[in-house]
Write an enzyme that holds these catalytic residues in place. Structure first.
Site, short mmCIF file in Angstrom:
data_model
loop_
_atom_site.label_atom_id
_atom_site.label_comp_id
_atom_site.label_asym_id
_atom_site.label_seq_id
_atom_site.Cartn_x
_atom_site.Cartn_y
_atom_site.Cartn_z
N GLY A 17 0.83 -1.21 0.00
CA GLY A 17 0.00 0.00 0.00
C GLY A 17 0.86 1.25 0.00
N THR A 142 4.84 1.59 6.37
CA THR A 142 3.43 1.17 6.49
C THR A 142 2.74 2.09 7.49
OG1 THR A 142 1.85 -0.45 7.33
CG2 THR A 142 4.10 -0.75 8.08
N ASP A 144 0.43 1.17 9.20
CA ASP A 144 0.02 0.30 10.32
C ASP A 144 1.06 0.30 11.45
OD1 ASP A 144 -1.93 -0.31 8.47
OD2 ASP A 144 -1.05 -2.23 7.91
N HIS A 295 -9.04 4.69 2.30
CA HIS A 295 -7.71 5.01 1.78
C HIS A 295 -7.26 6.46 1.94
CE1 HIS A 295 -8.63 1.08 -0.01
NE2 HIS A 295 -7.34 0.89 0.19
N ARG A 298 -4.39 7.37 4.29
CA ARG A 298 -2.95 7.29 3.97
C ARG A 298 -2.61 8.23 2.80
NH1 ARG A 298 -3.55 1.08 1.87
NH2 ARG A 298 -3.31 1.55 -0.32
O1 F6P Z 1 -1.18 -1.98 5.17
C1 F6P Z 1 -1.71 -0.73 4.90
C2 F6P Z 1 -3.20 -0.81 4.71
O2 F6P Z 1 -3.69 0.50 4.48
C3 F6P Z 1 -3.94 -1.48 5.87
O3 F6P Z 1 -4.14 -0.61 6.97
C4 F6P Z 1 -5.20 -1.90 5.20
O4 F6P Z 1 -5.83 -3.00 5.85
C5 F6P Z 1 -4.72 -2.32 3.83
O5 F6P Z 1 -3.52 -1.61 3.60
C6 F6P Z 1 -5.69 -2.05 2.72
O6 F6P Z 1 -5.28 -2.72 1.60
P1 F6P Z 1 -5.46 -2.14 0.11
O7 F6P Z 1 -4.60 -0.95 0.01
O8 F6P Z 1 -4.98 -3.25 -0.75
O9 F6P Z 1 -6.91 -1.83 -0.06
#
Ligand code: F6P
Length: 376
Positions: A17, A142, A144, A295, A298
């Site tokens: 991500g 990340t 997270d 999203h 982030r």
């Molecule tokens: O690992 C980062 C993250 O934003 C997590 O918090 C979330 O569960 C995941 O990626 C979401 O995945 P994607 O970006 O594939 O939708």
């Protein structure tokens, strides 16, 4: 400019991500590598960019190109969740191991080494490739903040700020209408983002994956607050609850968007906020609303911390490359300026995650941080 032995060309890729802080780190790798006469090549879209059919297109990165990148969010060279060791063929069928292509294309592109920026999955692939002979250095990223072996991962601070801002904004509608606002934040299986944005945003309750919650206790705590607000108007008649996407109630499973799993076997988490909100409406005196931040949490320009940490991690990664310290991820203890950098073996990073220390930080009775911060 100091010329370094055989190191002529360095590949850079970002996997998993996207996160704010990646572009400052890329800028730093390019600037620092240039000091040693090393050329940099951006590989598009993570590991996918090193597969046959994709690696024909790359992005030469020099200091002039990346000069302004430290202000950019996301990643300017693209990312993907590609796992070259288990890649599904386009038409379906059994996943295939295409790691040989990655090594072959590193050679074909003339890459003497690779700097990879990513989380556990990206480091896992990097670790296996390093064991197969690739010269790789990792940079932790990340939102997270769950990567093992490092106190900081790029993106966490910006995501924390983004989440806190929305928690703040959700307070006024909730306060005006006297409802419970449930805010669901990301974090996968850990609660760092939920806990600290909940604290910063003044949430009444914070639910994290590291401790299974009980619905009846959530309702009890809400009723306590409701009674007090009803008795005395100086007290709030609303509540904000921050719930991590990976949080779950006792005897219940995590809530997922669908049955799909990504290339690394992860479930797509999401929906616990709406479930919780509905149960609050049915079981307490409160009306309730839920919002999933998704999203955008982030997204946006990197915070000062993510810029600084990106720039410093980038410099450390180039030092590791210069010293021939391959098969490692750069790490940090503390956050700048009070920090010490180091490295950890890529293989050590995989299979372990950094979780919230419940004993130290989480009040399992009041579903909040272990400190008296909110009025009941
Ligand atoms: O690992 C980062 C993250 O934003 C997590 O918090 C979330 O569960 C995941 O990626 C979401 O995945 P994607 O970006 O594939 O939708």
């Amino acid at each position: 400019m100091t010329k370094v032995g055989k190191l002529g060309k360095l590949g850079i890729l970002t996997g998993g991500g996207d996160a704010p802080g990646l572009n400052p780190a890329i800028k730093s790798v390019v600037y620092n590598a240039a000091e040693f006469g090393i050329e940099c090549l951006g590989i598009y879209d993570g590991w996918q960019g090193l597969l046959d059919g994709y690696c024909e297109e790359t992005m030469p990165l020099d200091p002039v190109t990346v000069r302004r990148w430290d202000r950019d969010g996301g990643t300017n060279i693209g990312s993907s969740r590609t796992n070259p060791f288990r890649l599904k063929p386009p038409g379906g069928g059994e996943p295939m191991d295409r790691s040989g292509e990655v090594l072959g294309n590193m050679d074909r592109l003339g890459l003497d080494a690779l700097v990879v920026l990513g989380g556990e999955d990206t480091m896992g692939v990097a670790g296996k490739l390093a064991e197969m002979g690739a010269k790789i250095v990792g940079i932790p990223k990340t939102i997270d903040r769950d990567l093992w072996g490092t106190d900081y991962t790029l993106g966490f601070d910006t995501a924390l700020i983004n989440c806190t801002e929305i928690i703040d904004r959700s307070r006024t509608p909730a306060g005006s209408h006297h409802w419970v606002q449930v805010v669901e934040v990301m974090g996968r299986t850990v609660g760092h983002l939920a806990l600290w944005s909940g604290v910063a945003g003044g949430a009444y309750l914070i639910l994290i994956p590291e401790h299974k919650f009980r619905y009846d206790r959530v309702f009890e705590l809400l009723e306590e607050r409701h009674r007090r607000g009803a008795r005395d108007r100086r007290y709030p008649r609303y509540a904000v609850i921050v719930v991590a996407e990976g949080a779950a109630a006792e005897h219940e499973d995590v809530v997922t968007i669908d049955q799909e799993r990504d290339a690394f076997g992860h479930e797509r988490l999401g929906g616990i906020g709406a479930v919780l909100s509905e149960r609050i409406r049915k079981s307490t005196a409160y009306d309730s609303r839920a919002v999933t931040l998704g999203h955008p949490q982030r997204g946006g320009s990197p915070s000062p911390t993510d810029r600084v940490m990106g720039l410093l991690f980038g410099a450390e990664a180039v030092h590791a490359v210069i010293k021939g310290n391959f098969g490692k991820m750069v790490t940090v203890r503390g956050v700048a300026p009070a920090c010490e950098f180091g490295t950890i073996s890529l293989r050590e990073v995989v299979g372990k995650i950094s979780t919230v220390d419940v004993e130290r930080w989480y009040n399992t009775e009041r579903y909040h941080v272990k400190a008296k911060l909110v009025e009941p």
